[in-house]
Design an enzyme around this catalytic site. Sequence first.
Site, PDB file in Angstrom:
ATOM      1  N   GLU A  39       0.822  -1.205   0.000  1.00  0.00           N
ATOM      2  CA  GLU A  39       0.000   0.000   0.000  1.00  0.00           C
ATOM      3  C   GLU A  39       0.855   1.253   0.000  1.00  0.00           C
ATOM      4  O   GLU A  39       2.011   1.240   0.436  1.00  0.00           O
ATOM      5  CB  GLU A  39      -0.932  -0.015   1.221  1.00  0.00           C
ATOM      6  CG  GLU A  39      -1.976  -1.104   1.098  1.00  0.00           C
ATOM      7  CD  GLU A  39      -2.877  -1.239   2.309  1.00  0.00           C
ATOM      8  OE1 GLU A  39      -4.015  -1.674   2.119  1.00  0.00           O
ATOM      9  OE2 GLU A  39      -2.455  -0.925   3.432  1.00  0.00           O
ATOM     10  N   CYS A  74       3.243   8.581   0.889  1.00  0.00           N
ATOM     11  CA  CYS A  74       3.863   7.705   1.873  1.00  0.00           C
ATOM     12  C   CYS A  74       4.044   6.352   1.192  1.00  0.00           C
ATOM     13  O   CYS A  74       3.067   5.725   0.796  1.00  0.00           O
ATOM     14  CB  CYS A  74       2.922   7.611   3.069  1.00  0.00           C
ATOM     15  SG  CYS A  74       3.463   6.488   4.343  1.00  0.00           S
ATOM     16  N   CYS A  96       6.678  -6.568   7.033  1.00  0.00           N
ATOM     17  CA  CYS A  96       7.813  -6.009   7.775  1.00  0.00           C
ATOM     18  C   CYS A  96       8.379  -7.076   8.696  1.00  0.00           C
ATOM     19  O   CYS A  96       7.647  -7.888   9.242  1.00  0.00           O
ATOM     20  CB  CYS A  96       7.354  -4.805   8.602  1.00  0.00           C
ATOM     21  SG  CYS A  96       8.728  -3.892   9.360  1.00  0.00           S
ATOM     22  N   CYS A 155       7.169  -4.329  15.882  1.00  0.00           N
ATOM     23  CA  CYS A 155       6.694  -3.252  16.752  1.00  0.00           C
ATOM     24  C   CYS A 155       5.269  -3.582  17.195  1.00  0.00           C
ATOM     25  O   CYS A 155       4.396  -3.844  16.364  1.00  0.00           O
ATOM     26  CB  CYS A 155       6.749  -1.911  16.009  1.00  0.00           C
ATOM     27  SG  CYS A 155       8.413  -1.506  15.426  1.00  0.00           S
ATOM     28  N   CYS A 159       1.967  -1.719  15.795  1.00  0.00           N
ATOM     29  CA  CYS A 159       1.834  -1.456  14.349  1.00  0.00           C
ATOM     30  C   CYS A 159       1.127  -2.606  13.632  1.00  0.00           C
ATOM     31  O   CYS A 159       1.449  -3.772  13.848  1.00  0.00           O
ATOM     32  CB  CYS A 159       3.227  -1.245  13.759  1.00  0.00           C
ATOM     33  SG  CYS A 159       3.211  -0.964  11.981  1.00  0.00           S
ATOM     34  N   CYS A 212      -0.937   6.301   9.934  1.00  0.00           N
ATOM     35  CA  CYS A 212       0.309   5.676  10.395  1.00  0.00           C
ATOM     36  C   CYS A 212       0.020   4.377  11.124  1.00  0.00           C
ATOM     37  O   CYS A 212      -0.811   4.338  12.034  1.00  0.00           O
ATOM     38  CB  CYS A 212       1.024   6.577  11.393  1.00  0.00           C
ATOM     39  SG  CYS A 212       1.565   8.124  10.732  1.00  0.00           S
TER      40      CYS A 212
HETATM   41  N1  SAH Z   1       9.710   1.076   9.824  1.00  0.00           N
HETATM   42  C1  SAH Z   1       9.856   2.494   9.675  1.00  0.00           C
HETATM   43  C2  SAH Z   1       8.893   3.054   8.646  1.00  0.00           C
HETATM   44  C3  SAH Z   1       7.436   2.986   9.057  1.00  0.00           C
HETATM   45  S1  SAH Z   1       6.945   4.577   9.509  1.00  0.00           S
HETATM   46  C4  SAH Z   1       9.732   3.178  11.010  1.00  0.00           C
HETATM   47  O1  SAH Z   1       9.394   2.506  11.975  1.00  0.00           O
HETATM   48  O2  SAH Z   1      10.018   4.362  11.115  1.00  0.00           O
HETATM   49  C5  SAH Z   1       5.468   4.286  10.342  1.00  0.00           C
HETATM   50  C6  SAH Z   1       5.356   5.211  11.536  1.00  0.00           C
HETATM   51  O3  SAH Z   1       4.070   5.002  12.142  1.00  0.00           O
HETATM   52  C7  SAH Z   1       6.394   4.935  12.597  1.00  0.00           C
HETATM   53  O4  SAH Z   1       6.801   6.149  13.158  1.00  0.00           O
HETATM   54  C8  SAH Z   1       5.620   4.147  13.644  1.00  0.00           C
HETATM   55  O5  SAH Z   1       6.187   4.327  14.921  1.00  0.00           O
HETATM   56  C9  SAH Z   1       4.244   4.738  13.511  1.00  0.00           C
HETATM   57  N2  SAH Z   1       3.163   3.829  13.874  1.00  0.00           N
HETATM   58  C10 SAH Z   1       3.110   2.494  13.747  1.00  0.00           C
HETATM   59  N3  SAH Z   1       1.942   2.014  14.175  1.00  0.00           N
HETATM   60  C11 SAH Z   1       1.202   3.095  14.557  1.00  0.00           C
HETATM   61  C12 SAH Z   1      -0.118   3.250  15.036  1.00  0.00           C
HETATM   62  N4  SAH Z   1      -0.929   2.205  15.207  1.00  0.00           N
HETATM   63  N5  SAH Z   1      -0.533   4.497  15.319  1.00  0.00           N
HETATM   64  C13 SAH Z   1       0.267   5.564  15.101  1.00  0.00           C
HETATM   65  N6  SAH Z   1       1.508   5.473  14.616  1.00  0.00           N
HETATM   66  C14 SAH Z   1       1.978   4.250  14.354  1.00  0.00           C
END
Ligand code: SAH
Length: 395
Positions: free
Chosen positions: A95, A133, A140, A144, A147, A376
């Site tokens: 996506e 984006c 991945c 985390c 996420c 995000c």
């Molecule tokens: N792997 C990289 C690129 C992904 S960026 C990274 O971690 O930076 C995606 C962003 O969204 C990251 O800053 C992550 O911390 C944030 N994120 C992930 N899950 C989220 C959620 N459920 N709500 C808000 N932000 C989230």
Amino acid sequence: MCYDLAVNLTNLTREEMRQWIVTLGEKPYRGDQVFRWVQGRGVHDLEAMTDLAKPLRERLRAEITTAPLALDAMQLSQDGTRKLRLKTHEGRFIESVLIPDSGGAGDEATDQDEEEGDTPAALAPRRPKLTQCISSQVGCALDCRFCATALLGFGRQLTAGEIVAQVQHARSLVASLPAEDPTRRAGADHLTNIVFMGMGEPLHNLHEVERAIAILTDPLGPNLSPRRITVSTAGLVPGITRFAEVPPVRRPNLAVSLNATTDEVRDEIMPINRKWKIADLLAAVRAFPLERRRRVTFEYVLLAGVNDTIEDAHRLPQLLRGIPCKVNLIPWNPHPQAPYRRPEQRVIQRFQEELRRGGLAVYLRRPRGDDIDAACGQLAARGEDHQPLVTLRSR
Ligand code: SAH
């Protein structure tokens, strides 16, 4: 490089294209011409490449010119955000999200002052932004806990061609939208910014991400300024160190998803921290060269009761002391199966105020496209009914 198989012309940097075309007995500048057609103009039809001699066009017919990703589905959010679902040649999904300016103050409105070069921010007319984006991997490998993409597990690396194809699809889509379309309503008629904040960890796919950036910033290609490209990492320290060595003409902005102020909490919510601790991560960030007026972005997902305490708000400015940076607070965006909550508004506000008091530049990110699972941390290739198209791994 091995040229036994058909070469996908959309997957070559200009330098690689020049080298490859020489193996066909052509002059290197012919490589520039092909590159300009494919990446600069987004043209895949060989017949249209009129400045190439017929025999060369015939020879190129054996190679693949089509975009490596097919646009599979598109969803439009109430706020003008558009999510593109793209299908790989073997039928997997990734996506990519188009995010127009929100039009309001508060979140990233002030980013602009950095991008206007020497013009004082107050004098520069604010150019509307349209940010894409993009994804760097199918799924991945990091886990985390907050996420949604993590639940997919790791599929595979995307090639540079596939990374660039997301941008090419978006460029032609935006060009075809009428000015009153919700995605263009804020005034942008073309893509202005690229963030590697979609599915995947870009620094885990460093080689292809670097090649993709070489293509995206090429003057004969999409010709995007590296100042308008941001690579976001969960904290792969060797990747940050490698990126620091990229020449400034191709070195993008760095964003780091910090998300905690103690190793104890970060170990728990971002297992990658067990390998590289906060101190190691920040040491690598401190060594990252910044051009004049550039800043590192720290993303901080706010999880109620986990990392939103007043102690966290006091520790964060201490941790970041001396780093030219800004902090993007992202109230957690919900997705199924996650044991988290978004903090209450007053907690978010107090956190933000404390960071300001601590001397940090702080922006509160509004969720964009959350009604279509495009915000995000919500990218998980679900269908219109929010149901997964692929099996999610359970914890
Ligand atoms: N792997 C990289 C690129 C992904 S960026 C990274 O971690 O930076 C995606 C962003 O969204 C990251 O800053 C992550 O911390 C944030 N994120 C992930 N899950 C989220 C959620 N459920 N709500 C808000 N932000 C989230």
